[in-house]
Design a protein around this motif. Structure first.
Motif, PDB file in Angstrom:
ATOM      1  N   ARG A   1       5.610  12.606 -41.614  1.00  0.00           N
ATOM      2  CA  ARG A   1       4.509  13.327 -42.261  1.00  0.00           C
ATOM      3  C   ARG A   1       3.723  12.321 -43.096  1.00  0.00           C
ATOM      4  NH1 ARG A   1       8.132  17.345 -45.221  1.00  0.00           N
ATOM      5  NH2 ARG A   1       6.273  18.567 -44.767  1.00  0.00           N
ATOM      6  N   PRO A   2       2.574  12.721 -43.640  1.00  0.00           N
ATOM      7  CA  PRO A   2       1.776  11.752 -44.408  1.00  0.00           C
ATOM      8  C   PRO A   2       2.603  11.001 -45.449  1.00  0.00           C
ATOM      9  CG  PRO A   2       0.544  13.778 -44.147  1.00  0.00           C
ATOM     10  CD  PRO A   2       1.893  14.031 -43.547  1.00  0.00           C
ATOM     11  N   ALA A   3       3.503  11.691 -46.110  1.00  0.00           N
ATOM     12  CA  ALA A   3       4.275  11.038 -47.172  1.00  0.00           C
ATOM     13  C   ALA A   3       5.084   9.865 -46.632  1.00  0.00           C
ATOM     14  CB  ALA A   3       5.204  12.044 -47.841  1.00  0.00           C
ATOM     15  N   SER A   4       5.588   9.966 -45.380  1.00  0.00           N
ATOM     16  CA  SER A   4       6.373   8.837 -44.875  1.00  0.00           C
ATOM     17  C   SER A   4       5.475   7.656 -44.533  1.00  0.00           C
ATOM     18  CB  SER A   4       7.274   9.229 -43.702  1.00  0.00           C
ATOM     19  OG  SER A   4       6.866  10.401 -43.074  1.00  0.00           O
ATOM     20  N   ALA A   5       4.231   7.942 -44.065  1.00  0.00           N
ATOM     21  CA  ALA A   5       3.291   6.840 -43.841  1.00  0.00           C
ATOM     22  C   ALA A   5       2.958   6.184 -45.175  1.00  0.00           C
ATOM     23  CB  ALA A   5       2.019   7.370 -43.171  1.00  0.00           C
TER      24      ALA A   5
ATOM     25  N   GLY B   2      -4.116  16.229 -48.777  1.00  0.00           N
ATOM     26  CA  GLY B   2      -2.674  16.004 -48.683  1.00  0.00           C
ATOM     27  C   GLY B   2      -2.300  14.780 -47.873  1.00  0.00           C
ATOM     28  N   GLY B   3      -3.329  13.936 -47.568  1.00  0.00           N
ATOM     29  CA  GLY B   3      -3.047  12.738 -46.776  1.00  0.00           C
ATOM     30  C   GLY B   3      -3.205  12.981 -45.283  1.00  0.00           C
ATOM     31  N   ILE B   4      -3.449  14.229 -44.906  1.00  0.00           N
ATOM     32  CA  ILE B   4      -3.593  14.550 -43.473  1.00  0.00           C
ATOM     33  C   ILE B   4      -4.936  14.026 -42.968  1.00  0.00           C
ATOM     34  CG2 ILE B   4      -3.684  16.394 -41.760  1.00  0.00           C
ATOM     35  CD1 ILE B   4      -2.108  18.147 -43.765  1.00  0.00           C
ATOM     36  N   LYS B   5      -5.991  14.294 -43.754  1.00  0.00           N
ATOM     37  CA  LYS B   5      -7.329  13.843 -43.360  1.00  0.00           C
ATOM     38  C   LYS B   5      -7.427  12.321 -43.510  1.00  0.00           C
ATOM     39  CE  LYS B   5     -11.592  14.580 -42.254  1.00  0.00           C
ATOM     40  NZ  LYS B   5     -11.313  13.394 -41.435  1.00  0.00           N
ATOM     41  N   SER B   6      -7.013  11.839 -44.666  1.00  0.00           N
ATOM     42  CA  SER B   6      -7.095  10.402 -44.898  1.00  0.00           C
ATOM     43  C   SER B   6      -6.110   9.962 -45.971  1.00  0.00           C
ATOM     44  CB  SER B   6      -8.535  10.051 -45.286  1.00  0.00           C
ATOM     45  OG  SER B   6      -8.551   8.923 -46.132  1.00  0.00           O
ATOM     46  N   LEU B   7      -5.611   8.745 -45.770  1.00  0.00           N
ATOM     47  CA  LEU B   7      -4.585   8.207 -46.654  1.00  0.00           C
ATOM     48  C   LEU B   7      -4.868   6.719 -46.761  1.00  0.00           C
ATOM     49  CD1 LEU B   7      -0.923   9.164 -45.806  1.00  0.00           C
ATOM     50  CD2 LEU B   7      -1.476   6.867 -46.501  1.00  0.00           C
ATOM     51  N   LYS B   8      -5.183   6.278 -47.973  1.00  0.00           N
ATOM     52  CA  LYS B   8      -5.641   4.896 -48.119  1.00  0.00           C
ATOM     53  C   LYS B   8      -4.831   4.197 -49.204  1.00  0.00           C
ATOM     54  CE  LYS B   8     -10.080   2.561 -48.669  1.00  0.00           C
ATOM     55  NZ  LYS B   8     -11.512   2.804 -48.817  1.00  0.00           N
ATOM     56  N   VAL B   9      -4.350   2.997 -48.895  1.00  0.00           N
ATOM     57  CA  VAL B   9      -3.614   2.214 -49.880  1.00  0.00           C
ATOM     58  C   VAL B   9      -4.272   0.846 -49.992  1.00  0.00           C
ATOM     59  CG1 VAL B   9      -1.412   1.104 -50.439  1.00  0.00           C
ATOM     60  CG2 VAL B   9      -1.426   3.401 -49.443  1.00  0.00           C
ATOM     61  N   LEU B  10      -4.627   0.499 -51.217  1.00  0.00           N
ATOM     62  CA  LEU B  10      -5.310  -0.766 -51.468  1.00  0.00           C
ATOM     63  C   LEU B  10      -4.466  -1.593 -52.422  1.00  0.00           C
ATOM     64  CD1 LEU B  10      -8.116  -2.110 -50.973  1.00  0.00           C
ATOM     65  CD2 LEU B  10      -8.822  -1.123 -53.165  1.00  0.00           C
ATOM     66  N   ASP B  11      -4.213  -2.867 -52.073  1.00  0.00           N
ATOM     67  CA  ASP B  11      -3.419  -3.688 -52.984  1.00  0.00           C
ATOM     68  C   ASP B  11      -4.067  -5.037 -53.221  1.00  0.00           C
ATOM     69  OD1 ASP B  11      -2.448  -5.826 -51.168  1.00  0.00           O
ATOM     70  OD2 ASP B  11      -1.296  -4.237 -50.185  1.00  0.00           O
TER      71      ASP B  11
ATOM     72  N   PHE C 189       0.647  17.112 -49.988  1.00  0.00           N
ATOM     73  CA  PHE C 189       0.345  16.316 -51.174  1.00  0.00           C
ATOM     74  C   PHE C 189       1.577  16.212 -52.075  1.00  0.00           C
ATOM     75  CE2 PHE C 189      -0.808  16.043 -55.674  1.00  0.00           C
ATOM     76  CZ  PHE C 189      -1.274  14.738 -55.657  1.00  0.00           C
ATOM     77  N   ALA C 190       2.293  17.326 -52.221  1.00  0.00           N
ATOM     78  CA  ALA C 190       3.490  17.304 -53.079  1.00  0.00           C
ATOM     79  C   ALA C 190       4.490  16.264 -52.565  1.00  0.00           C
ATOM     80  CB  ALA C 190       4.134  18.683 -53.123  1.00  0.00           C
TER      81      ALA C 190
ATOM     82  N   PHE D 232      -0.064   1.289 -60.867  1.00  0.00           N
ATOM     83  CA  PHE D 232      -0.306   2.211 -59.760  1.00  0.00           C
ATOM     84  C   PHE D 232      -1.324   3.266 -60.170  1.00  0.00           C
ATOM     85  CE2 PHE D 232       4.020   0.813 -58.928  1.00  0.00           C
ATOM     86  CZ  PHE D 232       4.089   0.735 -57.540  1.00  0.00           C
ATOM     87  N   SER D 233      -2.141   3.680 -59.202  1.00  0.00           N
ATOM     88  CA  SER D 233      -2.918   4.886 -59.463  1.00  0.00           C
ATOM     89  C   SER D 233      -2.962   5.730 -58.201  1.00  0.00           C
ATOM     90  CB  SER D 233      -4.315   4.545 -59.962  1.00  0.00           C
ATOM     91  OG  SER D 233      -4.955   3.742 -59.017  1.00  0.00           O
ATOM     92  N   LEU D 234      -3.147   7.025 -58.390  1.00  0.00           N
ATOM     93  CA  LEU D 234      -3.160   7.955 -57.261  1.00  0.00           C
ATOM     94  C   LEU D 234      -4.311   8.944 -57.437  1.00  0.00           C
ATOM     95  CD1 LEU D 234      -1.720   9.324 -54.769  1.00  0.00           C
ATOM     96  CD2 LEU D 234      -0.440  10.674 -56.420  1.00  0.00           C
ATOM     97  N   HIS D 235      -5.101   9.081 -56.381  1.00  0.00           N
ATOM     98  CA  HIS D 235      -6.205  10.047 -56.396  1.00  0.00           C
ATOM     99  C   HIS D 235      -6.003  11.021 -55.240  1.00  0.00           C
ATOM    100  CE1 HIS D 235      -8.625   7.307 -58.994  1.00  0.00           C
ATOM    101  NE2 HIS D 235      -7.822   6.422 -58.407  1.00  0.00           N
ATOM    102  N   HIS D 236      -6.314  12.272 -55.486  1.00  0.00           N
ATOM    103  CA  HIS D 236      -6.246  13.255 -54.405  1.00  0.00           C
ATOM    104  C   HIS D 236      -7.562  14.012 -54.366  1.00  0.00           C
ATOM    105  CE1 HIS D 236      -4.394  17.066 -52.456  1.00  0.00           C
ATOM    106  NE2 HIS D 236      -4.727  16.176 -51.540  1.00  0.00           N
ATOM    107  N   ASN D 237      -8.154  14.099 -53.186  1.00  0.00           N
ATOM    108  CA  ASN D 237      -9.465  14.726 -53.038  1.00  0.00           C
ATOM    109  C   ASN D 237     -10.428  14.207 -54.114  1.00  0.00           C
ATOM    110  OD1 ASN D 237      -8.409  16.130 -50.897  1.00  0.00           O
ATOM    111  ND2 ASN D 237      -7.925  17.942 -52.116  1.00  0.00           N
TER     112      ASN D 237
END
Ligand code: ADP
Ligand code: MG
Length: 580
Positions: free
Chosen positions: A23-27, A50-59, A168-169, A187-192
């Motif tokens: 699921r998105p959380a594992s990606a 919830g990460g289904i539409k898009s999931l982005k990680v920037l480092d 998302f949870a 770390f930071s996290l944004h949703h929608n």
């Protein structure tokens, strides 16, 4: 044509994706781990729906060179190990080289990266496994991975995704797990497009507080022990912060979050005595061990590990926690006192003012503990004695609480809960030493029972004796209790016998003496402890206080509730607004 075919690469990766990206959380977990392995000091996560539409990680980590970009997405391609020896002592979070390949097989993915040597960044795009050529792009040093439309080409899997809120949870939980493991990374996290978390680089206690809240930090003990090649450190929650579920349990092995049966067992055992069995402790604990002594390649998502010497690890974790969780009453009190806030000198009448000489004969004490109390000295003119941690009794309140004064102020003790704990610890150490003292009853206590109880009593004489009971059949429907454990000689013998027989019937004698033992002891200690409304003399109350000080874990009853509470003079002053 042969019936057996080698599967196409894309299908192989889609099959692997079933395991690695459930699921998105594992990606998200895989992408965050890659960023950490790249040494990132700052990581930003952006999720859409919830990460289904898009999931982005920037480092801002080491980045990937242009020529390596296609390889990063290829299956079984990794920069982290090159040999079996490397695998056997792997220190990075990743090493299987299959996460990106699996994610790419089931999504539209864009990878942008720039190493310290590059003049600009490069990006590659990929949809359903088809990789484009790298093209120039804009990014400061580091890597950005954007995963869109997860499972767009595998509708059967997509159906298993839950609502945006649920996904998302799960993502947020993964984020917390990772954030708790690397406090030196921001770390930071944004949703929608809304900011949900922002965590600056900080030290471990601050990070734990930021993620799990002040309440947890306040109701936990700091643990840090080392033995040989093992170290365990972190925060272990006290029973006051226990939970109905296992939600707030974070255990890391070499900073990798794991859910391991062996560890779970060791932790459960350590909490067993202070936590009711249907409560779960909260904790954030880090086990550090030589990577060569643990195999992390047991599970595709590496959530389980295998220790070379699992017994040693089990014992170490159990002992460190057990010790941390059985503070003497003094430590218990110190943990409540605000740090850096020394107590002001006590201003109360000294012990000599207490009417101890007038105390009634300590009959209760004798029935309770089988000996005369050592009356605290304190007659006028005698050298002043030291005040014990729980102080000296002043009075009994409503037949429920003992009030005592110590050098800090007022101590309030829940009489029944405290005595229950003492009886429990006594029974337990007696059983541990194989020496449960039996008290024969002058007049056996008889009671009516059903046939099964009679049969149980006859069949399990040996087990009953081990627990300190002698129970004989008087007829098909009657039993007689002839002896009880000495620590319980004033309890209702019939009640006790019924409780023990019920347990043996339900769980079998051998389990009652092993895994169920402490629960049974807790039940009988509860029957055996002084009841509310029993009037105690001061000497008896003092005896109870002294017993509490001498008993391990006396600061909590068997159900994890506190048995006593300290009100400092400062607390009381505050109540009365003195000196404000
Ligand atoms: P693994 O992490 O097991 O090596 P992955 O498929 O997750 O496999 O990643 C493949 C490779 O891509 C890694 O070994 C690493 O070299 C590179 N890589 C992936 N993500 C990043 C990142 N955020 N920063 C730097 N390199 C990365
Ligand atoms: Mg990886």
């Amino acid at each position: 044509m042969s019936a057996i075919r080698v599967l196409p690469e894309l299908l192989i990766n889609q099959i692997a994706a079933g395991e690695v990206v459930e699921r998105p959380a594992s990606a998200l977990k895989e992408l965050l781990e890659n960023s950490l392995d790249a040494g990132a000091g700052e990581i930003t996560v952006q999720l859409d729906r919830g990460g289904i539409k898009s999931l982005k990680v920037l480092d801002n980590g080491s980045g990937i060179a242009r020529e390596d970009l296609p390889l990063a997405l290829a299956r079984h391609a990794t920069s982290k190990i090159t040999s079996l020896e490397d695998l056997e002592r792997v220190a990075s979070l990743g090493f299987r080289g299959e996460a990106l390949a699996s994610i790419v097989a089931v999504s539209r993915l864009e990878l942008i990266s720039r190493t310290a040597k590059d003049k600009h960044a490069w990006k590659i795009e990929c949809a359903g496994g088809a990789i484009q050529k790298p093209a120039p792009a804009a990014l400061s040093q580091g890597t950005g991975v954007e995963v869109q439309d997860l499972y767009f080409n595998t509708p059967a899997r997509r159906k298993f995704l839950k609502t945006d809120a649920t996904e998302f949870a799960h993502c947020e939980e993964v984020f917390k797990r990772i954030a708790l493991s690397r406090f030196e990374t921001a770390f930071s996290l944004h949703h929608n497009a809304r900011a949900q978390w922002h965590l600056a680089a900080q030290d471990a206690p601050d990070r734990i507080k930021a993620v799990l809240g002040e309440n947890f930090a306040d109701a936990s003990v700091w643990v840090d022990e080392q033995s040989g090649l093992l170290r365990l450190w972190g925060l272990a929650g006290l029973p006051a912060y226990s939970r109905g579920t296992r939600e707030s349990q974070y255990f890391y092995v070499n900073r990798r979050f794991v859910r391991d049966k062996l560890i779970a067992h060791a932790v459960r055992e350590a909490y067993q005595d202070i936590l009711h069995h249907d409560r779960h402790p909260a904790f954030v604990l880090f086990l550090e061990i030589d990577p060569a002594l643990v195999d992390v390649n047991v599970h595709p998502t590496k959530i389980e590990v295998r220790f070379r010497d699992s017994r040693a690890v089990h014992q170490f974790v159990y002992h460190v926690l057990n010790k941390a969780l059985s503070p003497s009453v003094i430590q218990h009190d110190a943990s409540r006192a605000a740090p850096g806030n020394p107590f002001t000198a006590p201003t109360y009448a000294t012990q000599s003012a207490m009417p101890l000489g007038a105390a009634q004969p300590a009959v209760f004490y004798q029935t309770l503990f089988g000996a005369q109390p050592k009356t605290p000295s304190g007659a006028p003119g005698e050298p002043q004695q030291e005040i014990p941690p729980l102080g000296f009794a002043l009075a009994q309140l409503q037949g429920i609480y003992i009030l005592a004064q110590n050098d800090k102020g007022l101590v309030v003790v829940d009489m029944h809960a405290a005595h229950e704990r003492i009886v429990y610890e006594k029974l337990k150490s007696a059983l541990d030493n194989g020496a449960t003292a039996m008290q024969p009853l002058l007049i056996p206590v008889t009671f009516n029972s059903d046939k099964l109880d009679v049969a149980t009593a006859e069949e399990h004489q040996a087990a009953l004796r081990e627990l300190g009971f002698e129970i004989a059949a008087l007829g098909p429907n009657a039993l007689a209790v002839r002896a009880v454990p000495a620590a319980l000689k004033d309890a209702d013998a019939a009640e006790l016998a019924r409780a023990v027989l019920k347990d043996i019937r339900e769980y079998g004698a051998s389990r009652v003496l092993t895994e169920r033992r402490n629960e049974l002891l807790a039940t009988i200690a509860c029957h055996g402890a002084v009841c509310a409304n029993r009037i105690l003399s001061l000497a008896e109350m003092n005896a109870l206080l002294r017993e509490m000080e001498a008993t391990e874990r006396a600061s909590q009853c068997n159900h994890g509730r506190p048995t006593w509470y300290q009100f400092s003079i400062a607390d009381l002053d505050k109540l009365f607004m003195r000196g404000q």
